[in-house]
Write a protein that holds these residues in place. Structure first.
Motif, mmCIF file in Angstrom:
data_model
loop_
_atom_site.group_PDB
_atom_site.id
_atom_site.type_symbol
_atom_site.label_atom_id
_atom_site.label_comp_id
_atom_site.label_asym_id
_atom_site.label_seq_id
_atom_site.Cartn_x
_atom_site.Cartn_y
_atom_site.Cartn_z
ATOM 1 N N LYS A 249 -17.179 -30.901 -18.169
ATOM 2 C CA LYS A 249 -18.132 -30.658 -18.858
ATOM 3 C C LYS A 249 -17.637 -29.249 -19.203
ATOM 4 O O LYS A 249 -16.854 -28.927 -18.350
ATOM 5 C CB LYS A 249 -19.688 -30.757 -17.943
ATOM 6 C CG LYS A 249 -19.666 -31.373 -17.687
ATOM 7 C CD LYS A 249 -20.719 -31.224 -16.519
ATOM 8 C CE LYS A 249 -20.776 -33.158 -15.858
ATOM 9 N NZ LYS A 249 -22.341 -33.050 -14.952
ATOM 10 N N SER A 250 -18.184 -28.958 -20.343
ATOM 11 C CA SER A 250 -18.621 -27.839 -21.408
ATOM 12 C C SER A 250 -17.029 -27.606 -21.551
ATOM 13 O O SER A 250 -16.744 -26.177 -22.011
ATOM 14 C CB SER A 250 -19.548 -26.675 -20.986
ATOM 15 O OG SER A 250 -18.209 -26.210 -19.640
ATOM 16 N N SER A 251 -15.700 -27.605 -21.416
ATOM 17 C CA SER A 251 -14.952 -27.824 -21.671
ATOM 18 C C SER A 251 -14.372 -27.608 -23.188
ATOM 19 O O SER A 251 -15.113 -27.941 -24.431
ATOM 20 C CB SER A 251 -13.243 -28.714 -21.864
ATOM 21 O OG SER A 251 -13.868 -30.159 -22.220
ATOM 22 N N VAL B 82 -9.481 -32.848 -22.585
ATOM 23 C CA VAL B 82 -8.868 -32.811 -21.708
ATOM 24 C C VAL B 82 -9.055 -34.188 -20.898
ATOM 25 O O VAL B 82 -10.229 -34.005 -20.963
ATOM 26 C CB VAL B 82 -8.988 -31.332 -21.660
ATOM 27 C CG1 VAL B 82 -10.595 -30.686 -20.800
ATOM 28 C CG2 VAL B 82 -8.098 -30.599 -20.397
ATOM 29 N N ARG B 83 -8.544 -33.818 -19.395
ATOM 30 C CA ARG B 83 -8.470 -34.769 -18.110
ATOM 31 C C ARG B 83 -8.084 -33.781 -17.055
ATOM 32 O O ARG B 83 -7.376 -33.481 -17.545
ATOM 33 C CB ARG B 83 -7.971 -35.541 -18.537
ATOM 34 C CG ARG B 83 -8.960 -36.852 -19.305
ATOM 35 C CD ARG B 83 -10.031 -37.169 -19.625
ATOM 36 N NE ARG B 83 -10.406 -38.134 -20.686
ATOM 37 C CZ ARG B 83 -10.841 -37.975 -21.624
ATOM 38 N NH1 ARG B 83 -11.028 -36.263 -22.438
ATOM 39 N NH2 ARG B 83 -10.803 -39.003 -23.199
ATOM 40 N N THR B 84 -8.692 -33.912 -16.167
ATOM 41 C CA THR B 84 -7.960 -33.882 -14.700
ATOM 42 C C THR B 84 -7.984 -34.409 -13.473
ATOM 43 O O THR B 84 -8.512 -35.795 -14.402
ATOM 44 C CB THR B 84 -8.772 -32.296 -14.041
ATOM 45 O OG1 THR B 84 -9.739 -32.774 -13.227
ATOM 46 C CG2 THR B 84 -8.907 -31.582 -14.474
ATOM 47 N N GLY B 85 -7.019 -34.962 -13.117
ATOM 48 C CA GLY B 85 -6.325 -36.092 -11.858
ATOM 49 C C GLY B 85 -6.028 -35.156 -10.701
ATOM 50 O O GLY B 85 -5.796 -34.892 -10.644
ATOM 51 N N ARG B 86 -6.390 -36.005 -9.978
ATOM 52 C CA ARG B 86 -6.807 -35.982 -7.950
ATOM 53 C C ARG B 86 -4.595 -36.402 -7.989
ATOM 54 O O ARG B 86 -4.347 -37.909 -7.582
ATOM 55 C CB ARG B 86 -7.459 -36.603 -7.713
ATOM 56 C CG ARG B 86 -7.390 -36.447 -5.615
ATOM 57 C CD ARG B 86 -8.358 -36.648 -5.182
ATOM 58 N NE ARG B 86 -8.347 -36.399 -4.020
ATOM 59 C CZ ARG B 86 -7.040 -36.938 -2.706
ATOM 60 N NH1 ARG B 86 -6.291 -38.119 -3.285
ATOM 61 N NH2 ARG B 86 -7.613 -36.660 -1.950
ATOM 62 N N VAL B 87 -4.255 -35.192 -7.760
ATOM 63 C CA VAL B 87 -2.418 -35.155 -7.033
ATOM 64 C C VAL B 87 -3.062 -34.926 -5.590
ATOM 65 O O VAL B 87 -2.358 -36.487 -4.841
ATOM 66 C CB VAL B 87 -2.018 -33.868 -7.224
ATOM 67 C CG1 VAL B 87 -0.389 -33.773 -7.032
ATOM 68 C CG2 VAL B 87 -1.851 -33.836 -9.034
#
Length: 773
Positions: free
Chosen positions: A45-47, A52-57
């Motif tokens: 949100k608010s990027s 953009v994405r994030t992923g769980r390592v």
């Protein structure tokens, strides 16, 4: 299931050891199916960037990614950070196409908010250096110990220093261009304003180190004398841009641009992914190439080509990538990849198979694929393969037909000849030495295929430094005849003779058997001798892409000064010089190149080879020179430094490699024993890879072609004035000067092996290790 393409950035390439396996598992799953359970690919949100994405390592770490839509989605892997830092970076990072030149970059949103009046030394938040992923070393770049007090400069060789005077500020700016001209290249405006005001070398280095890779390289090139037009040409900045709001298809196409590929690289399969993750920064040479490097990897040349450049500028990288490219372009072609020593040939083969594990290696000379071998081993292979047919070639080179040339050469045969040849000392005086006869033989007799005294009396001897009267030449020829007689009795020939014989044989059979190679690539060409070049020319016919040579006249530690055209290899008008150092810091580079100051070096075209324009994108601590009173003090200090380095590196997970470089094998073995006695688990390296967890001790000659995170030069002679090598060549001022030059080159080679830290144990009051306690 939707398979995804992965595109790695430089900083994503550098992953902490504690996270490497988890990072690989995460990215492997992402490549197979981005909807796989456990990946938790999420928008932010608010990027500032909708991609953009994030992923769980794992529970602590998240990956920051940019998703590009297409037939198969593509994920640009920005980096892996701890959860909160990853979220913050994801909010502010923007993946975009530079609106001026169409190069793809990652920038930080707050960069635009930096006031214009900020100090030059303050670094704007662009993409790479300042915002590294977990485990990244400060300023680390793929390509390419403060103990005691710094000593003053001595005999033109720099001492290290810890004072700011090494990087003096000047009244004049480092760049001779305007802000508008930089913005015209596509340099970010805030960075451009700071860059044109910079007057201090270190502050300028810190400024550009944090910029996107192509911007950093452009500014460094301008600061070291390149023109705006040269920068545009080298980085290919004159292509049209699709604009900052380019669509995903435009972005994917722009990622193929040479300057974009300095920072972004597609990963070809899970095996490549594992190698990239495991090798980290030390293996990045396989993935990220400078546009100029890529040019000479891919370019088709009309004939022989010569690529020059200082240590660490990526010449070997180009050679290895070019061998792979030739093999992929024409799978049925025959490629020879050669160099001076067996160790360097082994390193080349290892690099080639690391670059492409599936590459076809030829089983022998003339086979399809890439045949990798040292030049002397290659000559021996030709001689063995010829069998009894070699006799004619031997007669043309040595004057008598025989087939038994494969025996072991007697040790110190030239010394024996000097002792046994009557009248030699009376005619030659100080030149009656083994070194003079050997170089005369290799530079004059063999290249000219001289087999009689009459031929030797007539031959020209340009550049030999010692004038010989008729009677002196007759005495030399007696020595040559005695040398050849003893070889015939022993059934042997020396390396230079075998190369000449092999070349003669290949020329003899070329009309009905053809040449055994389609392409020949030579690394470290400055060390090859005349008959080696005769062999290289005989291996391949004259045609496009026939011979490709990488060389650096400053690293000539074996060969003699020569000109390629004398041996049928024409490169004038087809040569290029690399100047950007990928290996070491600017401080280490400055120290290493200063060793060469005041001495003229020549390239393989006979022109002066200078160091002007050499530059590094990285900064670090200054090298330290420490003076020790004797061997024991030097050994104690070395052990203390290595133990500190080992302690600092433990637990970081980074690939650290430490080396102690010495003069000879006897000294190497003494130092290994002494370090082990002091609790340092050091090992000696001769043949085989110079890798492992423990520090290695090796000769400076053996270290050629290697690189290490931190290096100690043990018992370094900073002058070379009274070294045993130069004393062996005191029969003429020119030969003695050449020997001293090789000593400087050897120290330059050794110093330039260090990527981050360099410590120099300098000789105090003595010029060699003889007699040291």
């Amino acid at each position: 299931m939707a398979e995804s393409m992965l595109i790695m950035t430089k900083q994503a390439h550098q992953v902490d050891g504690s996270v490497k396996q988890k990072a690989y598992t995460f990215l492997e799953k992402l490549a197979k199916d981005d909807a796989a359970p456990g990946l938790h690919i999420e928008t932010i949100k608010s990027s500032v960037d909708k991609r953009v994405r994030t992923g769980r390592v794992d529970d602590k770490y998240r990956a920051v990614l940019f998703k590009l839509a297409g037939e198969h989605p593509a994920y640009v892997v920005y980096g892996i950070w701890m959860h909160d830092e990853a979220i913050e970076k994801a909010r502010t990072a923007k993946f975009w196409m530079n609106p001026v030149n169409g190069i793809v970059e990652i920038v930080r949103a707050e960069a635009a908010a930096v006031p214009e009046a900020d100090a030059v030394a303050e670094v704007p938040k662009a993409d790479s250096g300042a915002d590294r992923g977990v485990g990244a070393g400060a300023g680390a770049d793929p390509h390419a110990d403060h103990v005691g007090e710094a000593a003053p400069a001595r005999d033109g060789v720099p001492a290290a220093a810890s004072s700011p005077d090494v990087h003096p500020a000047t009244a004049d700016p480092l760049l001779k261009v305007s802000v508008a001209e930089l913005e015209g290249l596509g340099i970010e405006p805030g960075l451009a304003r700071r860059a044109v005001r910079a007057t201090d070398d270190r502050a300028f280095g810190q400024l550009v180190e944090s910029a996107p890779t192509w911007q950093s390289e452009a500014l460094l090139a301008l600061a070291t004398g390149s023109s705006l037009d040269q920068v545009r040409e080298e980085l290919e900045l004159d292509q049209a841009a699709a604009g900052s709001e380019a669509n995903d298809a435009d972005m994917i196409e722009a990622l193929k641009r040479p300057a974009s590929r300095m920072e972004f690289a597609p990963i070809d399969g899970v095996d490549e992914l594992r190698r990239v993750i495991e090798e980290g920064d030390l293996g990045a040479w396989r993935v990220f190439l400078h546009p100029v490097q890529r040019t000479w990897v891919d370019k088709r040349t009309n004939g022989s080509f010569r690529l020059a450049g200082g240590a660490g500028t990526g010449k070997t990288v180009v050679v290895v990538h070019r061998a792979r490219r030739l093999a992929r372009t024409d799978p049925g072609c025959r490629i020879v990849l050669t160099t001076f020593t067996r160790n360097l040939a082994d390193e080349l083969k290892e690099s080639l198979t690391r670059l492409d594990p599936g590459i076809q290696l030829a089983p022998g000379l003339g086979g399809d694929g890439v045949y990798v071998n040292g030049i002397d081993a290659l000559a021996s292979a030709v001689v063995r393969g010829a069998g009894a047919r070699i006799a004619t070639a031997v007669e043309k080179v040595l004057g008598a037909a025989r087939t038994d040339v494969g025996g072991r050469l007697p040790r110190d045969l030239w010394r024996q000849v000097v002792q046994e040849t009557s009248g030699l000392r009376e005619q030659l005086g100080a030149a009656a030495k083994p070194q003079f006869l050997e170089t005369e033989y290799e530079l004059v007799v063999l290249p000219n295929r001289i087999t009689t005294e009459a031929e030797y009396l007539r031959v020209r001897r340009p550049g030999r430094g010692v004038r010989l009267s008729r009677s002196a030449r007759q005495a030399v020829w007696k020595a040559v005849e005695r040398y050849r007689e003893e070889e015939a009795l022993q059934g042997c020939a020396d390396f230079a003779e075998k190369a000449a014989i092999a070349a003669e044989y290949l020329n003899e059979v070329a009309d009905h058997e053809g040449r055994p190679a389609d392409h020949v690539l030579v690394d470290e060409g400055q060390d090859l001798k005349p008959t080696h070049w005769m062999l290289v020319r005989a291996l391949v016919g004259e045609h496009a892409d026939d011979i490709f040579i990488a060389e650096d006249g400053h690293q000539r530690i074996y060969g003699q000064k020569l000109v390629l055209s004398h041996y049928g290899i024409a490169t004038r008008g087809r040569s290029r010089k690399l100047t950007l150092n990928y290996r070491t810091t600017a401080e280490n580079l400055r120290w290493a190149t200063a060793i060469l100051a005041g001495v003229e070096y020549d390239d393989l075209e006979g022109d002066e080879d200078g160091t002007d324009g050499y530059r590094s994108a990285r900064h670090g601590m200054d090298p330290v020179v420490r003076r020790c009173s004797g061997f024991i003090e030097e050994l104690d200090a070395t052990a203390e430094t290595l133990m500190r380095w080992i302690k600092e590196a433990s637990g970081t997970g980074r690939a650290e490699a430490f080396a102690v470089l010495v003069r000879d094998r006897n000294q190497r073995d003494r130092i290994v024993s002494g370090l082990n006695e002091r609790g340092v688990p050091a090992k000696a390296v001769d043949r085989g890879p110079a890798t492992g967890k423990e520090p290695v001790v090796m000769t400076m000659h053996r270290a050629k072609g290697t690189e290490f995170t931190r290096v100690i030069l043990f018992d370094a002679d900073l002058t070379g004035a009274d070294s045993s090598a130069s004393r062996s060549y005191d029969f003429s001022d020119q030969d003695k000067a050449d020997a001293r030059k090789r000593e400087r080159s050897l120290l330059y080679v050794a110093a330039s092996r260090a990527r981050d830290e360099l410590v120099v144990n300098a000789i105090s009051g003595e010029s060699s290790t003889e007699g040291r306690s």
